[in-house]
Structure formats: C-alpha cells, structure tokens
Motif scaffolding. Sequence first.
Motif, PDB file in Angstrom:
ATOM      1  N   MET A  39     130.157 123.425  41.201  1.00 30.83           N
ATOM      2  CA  MET A  39     130.272 122.956  39.822  1.00 30.83           C
ATOM      3  C   MET A  39     130.795 121.529  39.764  1.00 30.83           C
ATOM      4  O   MET A  39     130.320 120.712  38.965  1.00 30.83           O
ATOM      5  N   ARG A  40     131.780 121.196  40.620  1.00 32.25           N
ATOM      6  CA  ARG A  40     132.322 119.827  40.653  1.00 32.25           C
ATOM      7  C   ARG A  40     131.244 118.830  41.050  1.00 32.25           C
ATOM      8  O   ARG A  40     131.106 117.756  40.459  1.00 32.25           O
ATOM      9  N   VAL A  41     130.487 119.189  42.083  1.00 33.63           N
ATOM     10  CA  VAL A  41     129.430 118.297  42.571  1.00 33.63           C
ATOM     11  C   VAL A  41     128.370 118.081  41.490  1.00 33.63           C
ATOM     12  O   VAL A  41     127.957 116.941  41.208  1.00 33.63           O
ATOM     13  N   LYS A  42     127.926 119.152  40.875  1.00 30.08           N
ATOM     14  CA  LYS A  42     126.875 119.032  39.865  1.00 30.08           C
ATOM     15  C   LYS A  42     127.358 118.276  38.631  1.00 30.08           C
ATOM     16  O   LYS A  42     126.587 117.529  38.009  1.00 30.08           O
ATOM     17  N   LYS A  43     128.612 118.468  38.273  1.00 33.59           N
ATOM     18  CA  LYS A  43     129.165 117.769  37.112  1.00 33.59           C
ATOM     19  C   LYS A  43     129.192 116.262  37.352  1.00 33.59           C
ATOM     20  O   LYS A  43     128.775 115.468  36.502  1.00 33.59           O
ATOM     21  N   LEU A  44     129.670 115.836  38.532  1.00 33.13           N
ATOM     22  CA  LEU A  44     129.708 114.417  38.848  1.00 33.13           C
ATOM     23  C   LEU A  44     128.302 113.843  38.980  1.00 33.13           C
ATOM     24  O   LEU A  44     128.022 112.729  38.531  1.00 33.13           O
ATOM     25  N   ALA A  45     127.401 114.624  39.604  1.00 27.74           N
ATOM     26  CA  ALA A  45     126.014 114.165  39.752  1.00 27.74           C
ATOM     27  C   ALA A  45     125.394 113.903  38.380  1.00 27.74           C
ATOM     28  O   ALA A  45     124.671 112.903  38.188  1.00 27.74           O
ATOM     29  N   GLU A  46     125.686 114.775  37.416  1.00 25.44           N
ATOM     30  CA  GLU A  46     125.160 114.584  36.069  1.00 25.44           C
ATOM     31  C   GLU A  46     125.774 113.359  35.400  1.00 25.44           C
ATOM     32  O   GLU A  46     125.065 112.587  34.742  1.00 25.44           O
ATOM     33  N   GLU A  47     127.063 113.156  35.588  1.00 20.93           N
ATOM     34  CA  GLU A  47     127.738 112.000  34.995  1.00 20.93           C
ATOM     35  C   GLU A  47     127.196 110.682  35.548  1.00 20.93           C
ATOM     36  O   GLU A  47     127.098 109.695  34.839  1.00 20.93           O
ATOM     37  N   LEU A  48     126.828 110.709  36.827  1.00 23.32           N
ATOM     38  CA  LEU A  48     126.322 109.504  37.480  1.00 23.32           C
ATOM     39  C   LEU A  48     124.808 109.326  37.314  1.00 23.32           C
ATOM     40  O   LEU A  48     124.245 108.347  37.800  1.00 23.32           O
ATOM     41  N   ASN A  49     124.166 110.317  36.633  1.00 22.95           N
ATOM     42  CA  ASN A  49     122.698 110.302  36.501  1.00 22.95           C
ATOM     43  C   ASN A  49     122.023 110.278  37.876  1.00 22.95           C
ATOM     44  O   ASN A  49     121.038 109.572  38.100  1.00 22.95           O
ATOM     45  N   TYR A  50     122.588 111.075  38.779  1.00 21.97           N
ATOM     46  CA  TYR A  50     122.037 111.149  40.130  1.00 21.97           C
ATOM     47  C   TYR A  50     120.665 111.815  40.119  1.00 21.97           C
ATOM     48  O   TYR A  50     120.439 112.821  39.449  1.00 21.97           O
TER      49      TYR A  50
END
Length: 345
Positions: A39-50
Amino acid sequence: MNKSKQPTIKEIAKRLKISTSTVSRALNNHPSIGLVTTMRVKKLAEELNYEPNRTAIFFKQRKTFTIGVILPSLSEAFFSAAISEIENYANSKNYTVILGQSLDDPERELKIINTMKTHRVDGIILSSAKNTREFDYIDVLKNAGIPIVFFDCVPDIPNINAIVSNLKTGMLQAIDTFVSCGHQSIAFINGPGHLPASKEREGAFIKGLTNNNIPINRDYIVYTDLSEQGNEDAIIKLVNLIDRPSAVVSFNDYVTLDAMNAVRKKGLIVNQDIYFISYANYPIWKYMENPPMASIEQLPGEQGAKASQMLFDLIDINVEGDSDDKSAIQGQKIVLESKLVNQHL
C-alpha cells in the motif's frame, strides 16, 4: 525532483528506504510483500504519477503483452461474437489485441501475419481465409517462438492447435427436423469444395439422409463460391429442377440470405414453397418476418474464449520454457458440438 523527469522504481525505493526489487514486487502484488508495504509503494507511485517502463518489462519478461487476431471479416456477426470473447480474455491477462482482417484473401492474410511477427506479438489467433492453401507460415512463426491457435476455419493439417465446431451434429439435427416436418426432397447448398468445413458438412448431409432412408440425389447438392452471385446461382439451379426440393440446408446464413432473396424473385414463398436451415445462427433472424426454419449454432463466442485460453497457455509455456508442457499441448484440438437452435416454425 525535476518535474520533467519520469519517476522511476529507484526513486520510489529511495524515498521509502527499501530495495528496488521490493518496490517492483509490491507494484505487481507479489505475495511475498506485506500488505502495508504494498500500500505504501502504490500510494507513493500514484503521488509521483509513476508509469512502468514497458520496454524494460518486455525485455525482462520476454513479452510484448500483445496478441494478434486475424479474421476473414470483422463485420460478420459470427466473428464479432468471437472477438468480443477474445478481447475479454486478453484484457483479463492485461494484454492488448491487435486486429487484422484478411477479407478471405490469402496474400493479405500472409502480409498481416508477417507484420504481426515483425512487431513481436506474443501469439496469434487465426480463422484462416477460405482460399488459403499454403501454410508455410506456421513453421516460420514456430521458429520465431510465436504460438498460433486456429479456430472456425481450420486447415486440414496435423499437429496444429485449434478450436473447431463439430458441424456434423447440427447437420444431422437439421435433417431430422426437416424429415419430422414431412420433407423428403431435401437439398444442400455447400461452400467451396476444397474447404474442410465443406467436406464435413457434405458428409454429414449424406449421413443424415441415409439415417432417414432418403435416397441420395446428387442434383440436390450444389456449390457456391460464397459470393452473392454464386449463392443466387446455386439456389436457382435447385429451384429450376423438375422435382424441386422443398427444403434446403445452407452453408451459412449469408448464403441463406441471398438464396431467400433469389427465390422470392422467382415468385416462391419462403416457409411455404421452400424452407431453409443454415449455419450459424445469425442474430438478425429474430427481427425478420420470415426467418429460416431453424439455425445451426456453431458457438463463436465459446470458440473465441477457448482459443484465447489455449493461446495464453502456449505463451506461458514459451516464456517459462518447460519443454514437457509444450509437447503436451502442441497439436491440441478442442471440438465443440454444433446444435440446432431457434426453431422459428
């Protein structure tokens, strides 16, 4: 961070102080990664528009996540039903479908196959053009590591992967239905004689008559090249016979449409002077005032779904490289039973 630079897995790993492999696994929902980390990884990935680097993924997994589908015509209801199921299955595997239509032209079909090979599709599903006689491309694709699965119009050669409809069962039911309604003069408009499907239909037609103790009249078996003119010529040949047949089984619904139109021009009444049953359950029949007496269902949707499943099994085996599994599935043929449906009268 430079806003113009695309964020990477390394950037996410650095910010969360975890390894890049953990990030990669979390993004792909790997069971070895805990829910909180995922969840942490996906949340940051979404914030960064990865966005994943597809090229790197293709290279690592030896996949392009695309399959090719080649059909005679996308406008035919039969193939529309098949492609819907193929796309649904491919989508469930996160694959993109590249479509091509041969228009029953062998040269066009081969050109599409070569183009798909050049673009490195992971596999191909093909309903062969009716006039295709050469199948050297099968070995070419095999050598390139691209599996191919045939359906509906399948070449009569050994060791291919295919989904087919058993055309005999529906034909036998059609003959039995005509006979039960009192018809003894039953004719057949067949397709081009070289097609395996034509040979199978004709063999079943003769068997159906024999089962019902009806003598075989070769004048009642005619052929069409499946063009509008060829379809009309075939039915006119039948209705001009001195002993005109009262019932006709047609190669497919498009032949029946042309035949029904031609007999009306001759002043005959469909479902009174002459009755029809045909392959393959055209959806528009239910909206027509005088549809055929019944239809023979060839299950295009199920053919498409099973062809997809077989192809993805082959793709997985290609990537994993298990030679035992590959030999087990190579040359597999699944047969679905056709059946008489929509008896309108």
